[in-house]
Design a protein around this motif. Structure first.
Motif, PDB file in Angstrom:
ATOM      1  N   LEU A  86       0.851  -1.189   0.000  1.00 17.07           N
ATOM      2  CA  LEU A  86       0.000   0.000   0.000  1.00 17.07           C
ATOM      3  C   LEU A  86       0.885   1.236   0.000  1.00 17.07           C
ATOM      4  O   LEU A  86       2.027   1.209   0.453  1.00 17.07           O
ATOM      5  N   ASP A  87       0.336   2.310  -0.543  1.00 14.77           N
ATOM      6  CA  ASP A  87       1.073   3.574  -0.589  1.00 14.77           C
ATOM      7  C   ASP A  87       0.079   4.717  -0.755  1.00 14.77           C
ATOM      8  O   ASP A  87      -0.862   4.615  -1.542  1.00 14.77           O
ATOM      9  N   PHE A  88       0.281   5.790  -0.007  1.00 16.34           N
ATOM     10  CA  PHE A  88      -0.554   6.987  -0.173  1.00 16.34           C
ATOM     11  C   PHE A  88       0.218   8.197   0.320  1.00 16.34           C
ATOM     12  O   PHE A  88       1.153   8.062   1.120  1.00 16.34           O
ATOM     13  N   PHE A  89      -0.152   9.377  -0.168  1.00 15.77           N
ATOM     14  CA  PHE A  89       0.566  10.597   0.204  1.00 15.77           C
ATOM     15  C   PHE A  89      -0.233  11.847  -0.171  1.00 15.77           C
ATOM     16  O   PHE A  89      -1.240  11.759  -0.882  1.00 15.77           O
ATOM     17  N   PRO A  90       0.225  13.032   0.279  1.00 14.39           N
ATOM     18  CA  PRO A  90      -0.418  14.294  -0.097  1.00 14.39           C
ATOM     19  C   PRO A  90      -0.070  14.675  -1.536  1.00 14.39           C
ATOM     20  O   PRO A  90       0.890  14.144  -2.112  1.00 14.39           O
ATOM     21  N   PRO A  91      -0.817  15.629  -2.117  1.00 17.89           N
ATOM     22  CA  PRO A  91      -0.568  16.048  -3.502  1.00 17.89           C
ATOM     23  C   PRO A  91       0.771  16.758  -3.671  1.00 17.89           C
ATOM     24  O   PRO A  91       1.240  17.459  -2.775  1.00 17.89           O
ATOM     25  N   MET A  92       1.352  16.576  -4.870  1.00 12.37           N
ATOM     26  CA  MET A  92       2.576  17.298  -5.241  1.00 12.37           C
ATOM     27  C   MET A  92       2.364  18.116  -6.518  1.00 12.37           C
ATOM     28  O   MET A  92       3.270  18.811  -6.973  1.00 12.37           O
ATOM     29  N   VAL A  93       1.161  18.026  -7.099  1.00 14.72           N
ATOM     30  CA  VAL A  93       0.783  18.835  -8.257  1.00 14.72           C
ATOM     31  C   VAL A  93      -0.595  19.433  -7.984  1.00 14.72           C
ATOM     32  O   VAL A  93      -1.337  18.937  -7.122  1.00 14.72           O
ATOM     33  N   ASP A  94      -0.953  20.498  -8.711  1.00 16.35           N
ATOM     34  CA  ASP A  94      -2.201  21.200  -8.400  1.00 16.35           C
ATOM     35  C   ASP A  94      -3.400  20.728  -9.211  1.00 16.35           C
ATOM     36  O   ASP A  94      -4.488  21.276  -9.071  1.00 16.35           O
ATOM     37  N   ASP A  95      -3.236  19.702 -10.029  1.00 16.87           N
ATOM     38  CA  ASP A  95      -4.339  19.131 -10.784  1.00 16.87           C
ATOM     39  C   ASP A  95      -4.764  17.827 -10.102  1.00 16.87           C
ATOM     40  O   ASP A  95      -3.998  16.868 -10.057  1.00 16.87           O
ATOM     41  N   PRO A  96      -5.997  17.765  -9.562  1.00 15.80           N
ATOM     42  CA  PRO A  96      -6.400  16.569  -8.802  1.00 15.80           C
ATOM     43  C   PRO A  96      -6.454  15.304  -9.639  1.00 15.80           C
ATOM     44  O   PRO A  96      -6.161  14.213  -9.134  1.00 15.80           O
ATOM     45  N   TYR A  97      -6.819  15.409 -10.906  1.00 19.87           N
ATOM     46  CA  TYR A  97      -6.892  14.235 -11.775  1.00 19.87           C
ATOM     47  C   TYR A  97      -5.495  13.669 -12.017  1.00 19.87           C
ATOM     48  O   TYR A  97      -5.279  12.451 -11.943  1.00 19.87           O
ATOM     49  N   ILE A  98      -4.529  14.549 -12.262  1.00 17.99           N
ATOM     50  CA  ILE A  98      -3.138  14.101 -12.448  1.00 17.99           C
ATOM     51  C   ILE A  98      -2.578  13.537 -11.148  1.00 17.99           C
ATOM     52  O   ILE A  98      -1.888  12.514 -11.145  1.00 17.99           O
ATOM     53  N   PHE A  99      -2.889  14.204 -10.028  1.00 17.55           N
ATOM     54  CA  PHE A  99      -2.434  13.700  -8.736  1.00 17.55           C
ATOM     55  C   PHE A  99      -2.937  12.279  -8.496  1.00 17.55           C
ATOM     56  O   PHE A  99      -2.189  11.403  -8.046  1.00 17.55           O
ATOM     57  N   GLY A 100      -4.199  12.014  -8.819  1.00 14.59           N
ATOM     58  CA  GLY A 100      -4.747  10.681  -8.658  1.00 14.59           C
ATOM     59  C   GLY A 100      -4.008   9.654  -9.486  1.00 14.59           C
ATOM     60  O   GLY A 100      -3.723   8.529  -9.013  1.00 14.59           O
ATOM     61  N   GLN A 101      -3.664  10.023 -10.715  1.00 11.28           N
ATOM     62  CA  GLN A 101      -2.901   9.108 -11.568  1.00 11.28           C
ATOM     63  C   GLN A 101      -1.525   8.810 -10.985  1.00 11.28           C
ATOM     64  O   GLN A 101      -1.069   7.659 -10.968  1.00 11.28           O
TER      65      GLN A 101
END
Length: 341
Positions: free
Chosen positions: A62-77
């Protein structure tokens, strides 16, 4: 997008330091050994592997983290590609994934929808099934996956089984942490972030599939502990590694950002953890050192491949459009674990 735009410590830069983790893990009672657990956390490997039959084992991560880009769709990818990578690093095939979501209740739920759509896109691209998940209300956004895959127990890629004379092949460019940091403060070159995003959203599926045609002795994916941190985990009692710094593939602008001291705290933690095990030759610049300590998010696979297989393996990777490169080789054990030339 409020918190998403300037989230602190996004991506794999948000990892706890390796020194802290090592200290904590050493105090966890292990209980009675299960002979079916083929890979646990003892070797700091990328995922757990549990044998369920003579020719099949489950790969769990498993792996999860906070966003590093400002586009939520790209962050999800990116978050999904990063989590899926651990299965590929073990030589496995992804089967199912579960969403892990932390999200502020007062934030626009359309943002959460975009994040999860991005994650689903990568799960589908992996040929896997998104089977559910879990969410909690939090004061900041975090997203990732719990992933299950399958692998033949006799064909597991452990991270610490390299042999002297093995060739090291890296499948993606370095510099993601430096690029994202430069972008956050408005100093990234045009196209630099686009190149980093393309790298982070590229699954390691194809590289892992190609590798099965060759004799792979060890593999890991390069993520939050940086190239040198993860390479150091590949070292065993019989080998050291020599790295040719000129051959390292680099994302546009990353070395410049290091020269401008657009560094991350995670890179410094990586340096503190592993620097004593590394010998840098006199010609290695500070910027190159920082690149090699730079925390990567959804980074490439680092293979230890039999010498005779290295060139044909590399050719296949490049034919698939991957920016792979031979970056060094293993040697008989020396005083230091890693030598950078």
């Amino acid at each position: 997008m409020e918190d998403i735009v300037f989230c602190k410590g996004g991506g794999c830069t948000a990892k706890l330091g390796a020194d802290v983790l090592k200290h904590i893990l050493s105090k966890i009672p292990k209980g009675e050994k299960d002979i079916s657990l083929l890979v646990g956390y003892d070797s700091s490997d990328d995922a757990a592997v549990y044998r369920i039959s003579d020719d099949m084992a489950i790969v769990q991560t498993l792996d999860f983290f906070p966003p590093m880009v400002d586009d939520p769709y790209i962050f999800g990818q990116i978050a999904a590609a990063n989590a899926l990578s651990d299965v590929y690093a073990m030589g496995g095939e992804v089967k199912t994934a579960l969403n892990i979501v932390c999200f502020p209740e007062k934030m626009d739920l359309n943002i959460l929808g975009k994040i999860m759509q991005g994650g689903a896109k990568k799960v589908n691209e992996a040929g896997a099934t998104l089977a559910g998940g879990h969410s909690i209300a939090d004061d900041s956004v975090k997203y990732g996956l719990s992933v299950m895959g399958l692998v033949n127990p006799d064909k597991i890629y452990e991270n610490n089984k390299a042999e002297p004379a093995d060739i090291l092949i890296l499948t993606k460019k370095l510099g993601v942490g430096l690029v994202c940091n430069a972008q956050r403060v408005g100093q990234a070159f045009k196209g630099s972030l686009d190149e980093a995003i393309e790298s982070m959203t590229t699954l390691n599926k194809k590289a892992s599939e190609i590798s099965r045609n060759y004799e792979i002795h060890a593999c890991t994916d390069v993520t939050g502990f940086g190239f040198l941190g993860h390479l150091n985990e590949m070292i065993n009692n019989n080998v050291s590694a020599e790295i040719d710094s000129i051959s390292i593939p680099v994302i546009k602008g990353a070395l410049h950002y290091a020269e401008e001291f657009l560094l991350t705290a995670a890179a410094q933690r990586n340096r503190n953890h592993v620097a004593d095990n590394v010998d840098f030759s006199e010609n290695i610049t500070f910027a190159m050192e920082e690149l090699l300590f730079d925390p990567q998010t959804s980074g490439g696979l680092l293979f230890a491949v039999k010498k005779e297989d290295a060139l044909p393996f590399l050719k296949e990777l490049k034919n698939e459009g991957l920016p792979a490169a031979i970056v060094g080789h293993f040697t008989q054990k020396k005083e230091k674990n890693i030598y950078i030339k």
